[in-house]
Design a protein around this motif. Structure first.
Motif, PDB file in Angstrom:
ATOM      1  N   GLU A 339     -22.034  -7.667 -11.687  1.00 45.04           N
ATOM      2  CA  GLU A 339     -22.764  -8.812 -11.137  1.00 45.04           C
ATOM      3  C   GLU A 339     -23.833  -8.404 -10.125  1.00 45.04           C
ATOM      4  OE1 GLU A 339     -21.212 -12.179  -8.839  1.00 45.04           O
ATOM      5  OE2 GLU A 339     -20.191 -12.705 -10.699  1.00 45.04           O
ATOM      6  N   TYR A 340     -23.649  -7.251  -9.531  1.00 43.80           N
ATOM      7  CA  TYR A 340     -24.554  -6.795  -8.466  1.00 43.80           C
ATOM      8  C   TYR A 340     -25.822  -6.146  -9.018  1.00 43.80           C
ATOM      9  CZ  TYR A 340     -22.808  -2.293  -9.904  1.00 43.80           C
ATOM     10  OH  TYR A 340     -22.504  -1.198 -10.662  1.00 43.80           O
ATOM     11  N   VAL A 341     -25.841  -5.861 -10.326  1.00 41.57           N
ATOM     12  CA  VAL A 341     -26.968  -5.089 -10.892  1.00 41.57           C
ATOM     13  C   VAL A 341     -28.339  -5.710 -10.581  1.00 41.57           C
ATOM     14  CG1 VAL A 341     -28.028  -4.419 -13.097  1.00 41.57           C
ATOM     15  CG2 VAL A 341     -25.660  -3.781 -12.593  1.00 41.57           C
ATOM     16  N   PRO A 342     -28.490  -7.051 -10.671  1.00 44.51           N
ATOM     17  CA  PRO A 342     -29.807  -7.616 -10.331  1.00 44.51           C
ATOM     18  C   PRO A 342     -30.264  -7.246  -8.912  1.00 44.51           C
ATOM     19  CG  PRO A 342     -28.448  -9.266 -11.433  1.00 44.51           C
ATOM     20  CD  PRO A 342     -27.565  -8.075 -11.186  1.00 44.51           C
ATOM     21  N   GLN A 343     -29.313  -7.026  -8.016  1.00 44.72           N
ATOM     22  CA  GLN A 343     -29.696  -6.649  -6.642  1.00 44.72           C
ATOM     23  C   GLN A 343     -30.325  -5.247  -6.629  1.00 44.72           C
ATOM     24  OE1 GLN A 343     -29.281  -8.979  -4.060  1.00 44.72           O
ATOM     25  NE2 GLN A 343     -28.807 -10.223  -5.852  1.00 44.72           N
ATOM     26  N   LEU A 344     -29.738  -4.321  -7.402  1.00 46.50           N
ATOM     27  CA  LEU A 344     -30.338  -2.973  -7.493  1.00 46.50           C
ATOM     28  C   LEU A 344     -31.696  -3.057  -8.177  1.00 46.50           C
ATOM     29  CD1 LEU A 344     -27.338  -0.624  -8.467  1.00 46.50           C
ATOM     30  CD2 LEU A 344     -28.430  -0.849  -6.236  1.00 46.50           C
ATOM     31  N   ASN A 345     -31.789  -3.902  -9.199  1.00 45.79           N
ATOM     32  CA  ASN A 345     -33.077  -4.041  -9.905  1.00 45.79           C
ATOM     33  C   ASN A 345     -34.142  -4.650  -8.992  1.00 45.79           C
ATOM     34  OD1 ASN A 345     -32.107  -2.839 -12.203  1.00 45.79           O
ATOM     35  ND2 ASN A 345     -31.715  -4.750 -13.306  1.00 45.79           N
TER      36      ASN A 345
END
Ligand code: UD1
Length: 437
Positions: A339-345
């Motif tokens: 779920e956190y991937v968009p934050q890294l992107n």
């Protein structure tokens, strides 16, 4: 410790971490041992306990049940549950931490009944407790879930064989807790082998329990009449250690992580070496250093111990953004942990989630500081690592998650040269509010 969610972490990236960092006691072990002390009708002194918010919550919960638990030193808790009477653990504190599931096994073992609100914890999709319940029922308990509360009763508990359908840390520990004071022999087959499962068994054995085989697939628990008090020291935190090791590699630094058990780190050290990171092992420390211009890509699959820990998956994904080429991360423990991937992107990473359990990382993108929001504890750690790697300033919001499991994170990072601080939030940027809700 400040657990104030009205704060943000502000990190100026680009510093190579260097120096020594001392790892705290294992949070996942300490929470289980603290609850296990409910089974002991005497005073226990638990050393090397991290001062994190999950522990603070559990202390309050135990005190609410009629036990007495408090920090008596920087990392020492005294807990005396001899007067503990209540079997009812409900309310917000119980619901927000996963470790409250251990209250079911401990209260059942001690009082032959338990009413515990369904445990919460980080949101990785469904977090079932069917294996816990199966174990309690095998020991002769009756379990009923009503309005979000698990009610468990037993006239007596009798040892039995429990075959786990999935390898579950929580269910293994919970059944162990329920079985310690039961009549006869309980066998847990297909048990979890994580270091903290072994640590809980060692704690209980040092208080008079008879548990054999912890750390293997089969655990045998012969019930004893009662447990006595004593002193026990919690093992070092494998996940905190791994987080600092990955942070060292991600910043091209040179960090010695001390007060650890290197064998607990083997799945991570193997992956870091595969990426070209330098590793030097000592008795109770590991040095991580980078002397290569570019890290190599690698594929990682999370697995129960001794496999690569799911609780280092987000941090490792942050590191893979710096590697040369495409890496694949396969999550095999939780159904929904990206779920956190968009934050890294948002920071310039190029990560594509395929389905719910695979993330494909196009390495080599330069991360740029941005406002981002922690979506769970280890995702928060991944954002800290990304921020340390990034150009410019990153602001990390939702620190309540990070505070659940990292003791003195800002101080420890500063000790390694990082430019990091905590500041009041006013207000959270509009773009992050939806993530926080
Ligand atoms: C613990 C850790 C958590 C870590 C996880 C896996 C603590 C406090 N938390 O969580 O940080 O990510 O181990 O290493 O120690 N499952 C079932 N039925 C059950 C129980 C679990 O199907 O009754 C499944 C889960 O959905 C999951 C897998 O088993 O897919 C592993 O879960 P489990 O090992 O139980 O995790 P926790 O003990 O909750």
């Amino acid at each position: 410790m400040n657990t104030n969610n009205d704060e943000k972490m502000v990190i100026l990236g680009g510093v190579k971490l260097s120096g020594e960092v001392r790892i705290s006691g294992a949070k996942n072990s300490a929470v289980a041992i603290l609850v296990a002390s409910i089974l002991v009708g005497d005073k226990c002194v638990i050393e090397n306990v991290p001062h994190v918010s999950d522990i603070v919550d559990l202390i309050e919960i135990i005190n609410g049940l009629g036990g007495r638990a408090e920090f008596v030193g920087e990392d020492v808790i005294e807990v005396d549950c001899s007067e503990l009477k209540s079997h009812v653990a409900t309310g917000e504190r119980v619901r927000r931490i996963r470790a409250s599931s251990y209250l079911m096994g401990a209260l059942l073992g001690r009082l032959k009944r338990a009413s515990v609100d369904l445990p919460g914890g980080c949101n990785f999709g469904v977090r079932p407790i069917d294996q816990h319940i199966k174990g309690f029922e095998a020991l002769g308990a009756y379990v009923d879930i009503e309005y979000g509360t698990v009610n468990i009763t037993a006239d007596s508990l009798r040892g039995n064989t429990v075959y786990m359908d999935v390898v579950s840390v929580g269910a293994t520990i919970d059944v162990m807790l329920a079985a310690v004071l039961a009549d006869g022999l309980t066998v847990i087959d297909s048990a979890a082998k994580e270091p903290h499962v072994v640590d809980v068994a060692n704690f209980l054995n040092s208080m008079g329990a008879d548990i054999r085989g912890a750390g293997t697939d089969v655990i045998r628990i012969r019930g004893v009449e009662s447990l006595h008090g004593g002193t026990f020291s919690v093992i070092p935190d494998q996940i905190e250690a791994g987080t600092f090791m990955i942070a060292a590699a991600a910043t091209g630094g040179d960090v010695t992580v001390t007060n650890i058990i290197p064998t607990h780190m083997e799945s991570l050290t193997a992956k870091l070496e595969e990426m070209g990171v330098g590793i030097e092992e000592f008795d109770e420390a590991i040095r991580v250093y980078v002397d290569k211009p570019k890290l190599r890509r690698c594929n990682v699959k999370t697995q129960p111990y001794p496999g690569f820990p799911t609780d280092l998956q987000p941090q490792m994904l942050a590191l893979l953004t710096a590697a040369n080429g495409t890496s694949i991360m396969k999550e095999n423990v939780w159904e929904n942990r990206f779920e956190y991937v968009p934050q890294l992107n948002r920071m310039g990473a190029s990560i594509n989630v395929e389905g719910t359990d695979v993330a494909v990382v196009e390495g080599g993108s330069k991360l740029i500081g941005a406002p981002v929001c922690a979506t769970d504890l280890r995702a928060g750690a991944a954002l800290v690592i990304a921020a340390l790697m990034a150009d410019g300033v990153t602001e990390i919001y939702n620190l309540k998650y990070i505070d659940r499991g990292y003791e003195k994170l800002v101080e420890k990072l500063r000790g390694l040269g990082a430019q990091v601080t905590r500041r009041c939030v006013n207000p959270m940027p509009e773009v992050l509010r939806a993530v926080n809700e």
